[in-house]
Design a protein around this motif. Structure first.
Motif, PDB file in Angstrom:
ATOM      1  N   ASP A 268     -14.873  -2.705   3.143  1.00 22.30           N
ATOM      2  CA  ASP A 268     -14.051  -3.859   2.819  1.00 22.30           C
ATOM      3  C   ASP A 268     -12.799  -3.867   3.694  1.00 22.30           C
ATOM      4  N   ALA A 269     -12.401  -5.065   4.092  1.00 20.54           N
ATOM      5  CA  ALA A 269     -11.227  -5.201   4.949  1.00 20.54           C
ATOM      6  C   ALA A 269     -10.573  -6.548   4.678  1.00 20.54           C
ATOM      7  N   TYR A 270      -9.348  -6.675   5.155  1.00 24.08           N
ATOM      8  CA  TYR A 270      -8.583  -7.921   5.032  1.00 24.08           C
ATOM      9  C   TYR A 270      -7.837  -8.117   6.340  1.00 24.08           C
ATOM     10  N   LEU A 271      -7.928  -9.310   6.890  1.00 21.95           N
ATOM     11  CA  LEU A 271      -7.286  -9.596   8.168  1.00 21.95           C
ATOM     12  C   LEU A 271      -6.279 -10.721   7.994  1.00 21.95           C
ATOM     13  N   ALA A 272      -5.034 -10.444   8.368  1.00 16.47           N
ATOM     14  CA  ALA A 272      -3.970 -11.448   8.372  1.00 16.47           C
ATOM     15  C   ALA A 272      -3.663 -11.777   9.830  1.00 16.47           C
TER      16      ALA A 272
ATOM     17  N   GLN B  96      -3.868  -7.757  -4.518  1.00 17.14           N
ATOM     18  CA  GLN B  96      -2.874  -8.815  -4.372  1.00 17.14           C
ATOM     19  C   GLN B  96      -1.672  -8.375  -3.530  1.00 17.14           C
ATOM     20  N   ASN B  97      -1.040  -7.263  -3.888  1.00 16.56           N
ATOM     21  CA  ASN B  97       0.188  -6.866  -3.212  1.00 16.56           C
ATOM     22  C   ASN B  97      -0.038  -6.503  -1.759  1.00 16.56           C
ATOM     23  N   SER B  98      -1.078  -5.732  -1.479  1.00 18.25           N
ATOM     24  CA  SER B  98      -1.303  -5.329  -0.089  1.00 18.25           C
ATOM     25  C   SER B  98      -1.660  -6.531   0.780  1.00 18.25           C
ATOM     26  N   ARG B  99      -2.406  -7.470   0.248  1.00 15.87           N
ATOM     27  CA  ARG B  99      -2.714  -8.686   1.000  1.00 15.87           C
ATOM     28  C   ARG B  99      -1.446  -9.458   1.352  1.00 15.87           C
ATOM     29  N   LEU B 100      -0.554  -9.604   0.367  1.00  9.92           N
ATOM     30  CA  LEU B 100       0.675 -10.352   0.614  1.00  9.92           C
ATOM     31  C   LEU B 100       1.564  -9.658   1.641  1.00  9.92           C
ATOM     32  N   ILE B 101       1.600  -8.343   1.614  1.00  6.93           N
ATOM     33  CA  ILE B 101       2.397  -7.608   2.601  1.00  6.93           C
ATOM     34  C   ILE B 101       1.790  -7.758   3.994  1.00  6.93           C
ATOM     35  N   ALA B 102       0.465  -7.679   4.091  1.00  9.03           N
ATOM     36  CA  ALA B 102      -0.193  -7.903   5.382  1.00  9.03           C
ATOM     37  C   ALA B 102       0.117  -9.300   5.906  1.00  9.03           C
ATOM     38  N   ASP B 103       0.117 -10.291   5.018  1.00  6.14           N
ATOM     39  CA  ASP B 103       0.460 -11.655   5.428  1.00  6.14           C
ATOM     40  C   ASP B 103       1.881 -11.722   5.974  1.00  6.14           C
ATOM     41  N   GLN B 104       2.784 -10.951   5.385  1.00 10.44           N
ATOM     42  CA  GLN B 104       4.159 -10.937   5.877  1.00 10.44           C
ATOM     43  C   GLN B 104       4.242 -10.373   7.296  1.00 10.44           C
ATOM     44  N   PHE B 105       3.473  -9.322   7.576  1.00 10.53           N
ATOM     45  CA  PHE B 105       3.453  -8.795   8.941  1.00 10.53           C
ATOM     46  C   PHE B 105       2.908  -9.839   9.907  1.00 10.53           C
ATOM     47  N   ALA B 106       1.895 -10.585   9.474  1.00  7.81           N
ATOM     48  CA  ALA B 106       1.342 -11.648  10.319  1.00  7.81           C
ATOM     49  C   ALA B 106       2.381 -12.740  10.568  1.00  7.81           C
ATOM     50  N   GLU B 107       3.171 -13.054   9.550  1.00  9.77           N
ATOM     51  CA  GLU B 107       4.228 -14.050   9.720  1.00  9.77           C
ATOM     52  C   GLU B 107       5.253 -13.606  10.755  1.00  9.77           C
TER      53      GLU B 107
ATOM     54  N   GLY C  25       4.378 -12.041  13.414  1.00  7.74           N
ATOM     55  CA  GLY C  25       3.697 -12.047  14.704  1.00  7.74           C
ATOM     56  C   GLY C  25       2.648 -10.988  14.930  1.00  7.74           C
ATOM     57  N   TYR C  26       2.362 -10.165  13.918  1.00  4.77           N
ATOM     58  CA  TYR C  26       1.439  -9.051  14.103  1.00  4.77           C
ATOM     59  C   TYR C  26       0.083  -9.303  13.424  1.00  4.77           C
ATOM     60  N   LEU C  27      -0.968  -9.318  14.221  1.00  8.42           N
ATOM     61  CA  LEU C  27      -2.305  -9.258  13.645  1.00  8.42           C
ATOM     62  C   LEU C  27      -2.379  -7.992  12.804  1.00  8.42           C
ATOM     63  N   THR C  28      -2.771  -8.133  11.533  1.00 11.67           N
ATOM     64  CA  THR C  28      -2.715  -6.997  10.619  1.00 11.67           C
ATOM     65  C   THR C  28      -4.036  -6.832   9.888  1.00 11.67           C
ATOM     66  N   LEU C  29      -4.593  -5.639  10.003  1.00 14.74           N
ATOM     67  CA  LEU C  29      -5.863  -5.314   9.353  1.00 14.74           C
ATOM     68  C   LEU C  29      -5.638  -4.273   8.271  1.00 14.74           C
ATOM     69  N   ILE C  30      -6.045  -4.600   7.043  1.00 16.58           N
ATOM     70  CA  ILE C  30      -6.119  -3.577   5.992  1.00 16.58           C
ATOM     71  C   ILE C  30      -7.556  -3.089   5.929  1.00 16.58           C
TER      72      ILE C  30
END
Length: 250
Positions: A31-35, A58-69, A71-76
């Motif tokens: 399983d992975a999540y990409l922001a 929920q929390n880790s997804r939102l934090i990854a989204d913040q890194f993307a905001e 400018g960083y492609l972020t993979l959990i």
């Protein structure tokens, strides 16, 4: 050991409000999540997010989204093969058994099991997204694997309230490393912070350790945002990570 093994505090905390904007998918069987950032200004740069024992939620997804905001492609990546823990486990949960055997007794979460998952995530970012500059964030459990995988291409690291990082693993991270620590943390207490300072100073790479008052282990990913001091620490720890990557990764 530069920090102690996980304990009951590793699942305690609060769920954040918000709607994740990235995508859930698979890296191989994991399983992975990409922001994904709106701009490609940092197109050859990415952050690998190695989570705590609650993994992709929920929390880790939102934090990854913040890194993307920022400018960083972020993979959990899920290091637990679907066997992550739920928020707020009852006191006395047998962490040692879960780590060594998994919930079903057949899915251990030891370095032998987790290392290949992290390596696969790094390979995915390099092959599928042509990443040339790789940073990593590690929260609690994930901190160990940020340190362990410098050899596989992680160039810059940020870890928060790290758990069970061995001294030789900390020594082996030969790049810039930033640490966010809680004032009250049995897993990364004052003596472990001071020992980590000695190790980091001796190896000579850029480092920083920020200590946040009146917060506990897990504050950067599971704090009570209704409390001003906790929200401040959580937000500043995130900014600490972004400034670190903007300085040393770009």
């Amino acid at each position: 050991m530069a920090s102690n093994p996980p304990g009951d505090c590793c699942t305690k905390g609060f769920r954040y409000e918000g709607t994740p904007t990235g995508k859930d998918f698979k890296v191989g069987e994991h399983d992975a999540y990409l922001a994904t950032p709106a701009s490609n200004a940092k197109a050859d740069t990415a952050i690998l997010f190695i989570p705590d024992v609650i993994s992709i939620w929920q929390n880790s997804r939102l934090i990854a989204d913040q890194f993307a905001e920022r400018g960083y492609l972020t993979l959990i990546i899920d290091p637990f093969k679907g066997d992550a823990l739920s928020l707020n486990r009852p006191d006395g949960f047998d962490f040692v058994s879960w780590l060594t055997k998994g919930s079903n007794g057949q899915n251990p979460h030891t370095t032998e099991a987790v290392d290949p998952i992290i390596e696969e995530a790094i390979k995915y970012l390099k092959d599928a997204h042509h990443v040339k500059k790789l940073g990593a964030v590690g929260y609690c459990f994930g901190a160990k694997y940020v340190c362990r995988h410098f050899k596989n291409g992680i160039e810059v690291g940020f870890v928060a309230h790290p758990s069970f990082v061995e001294e030789d693993e900390l020594e082996g991270f030969k790049g810039p490393l930033s640490i966010a620590a809680a004032e009250t943390d049995a897993i990364f207490p004052a003596e472990k912070r001071h020992k980590s300072e000695e190790i980091l100073a001796k190896k000579g790479d850029p480092y920083q350790i920020y200590l946040y008052s009146q917060v506990v282990h897990g504050f950067s990913v599971r704090c009570d945002t209704s409390k001003k001091i906790e929200r401040f620490a959580m937000e500043r720890a995130f900014e600490q990570a972004v400034v670190w990557f903007d300085t040393w990764l770009i």
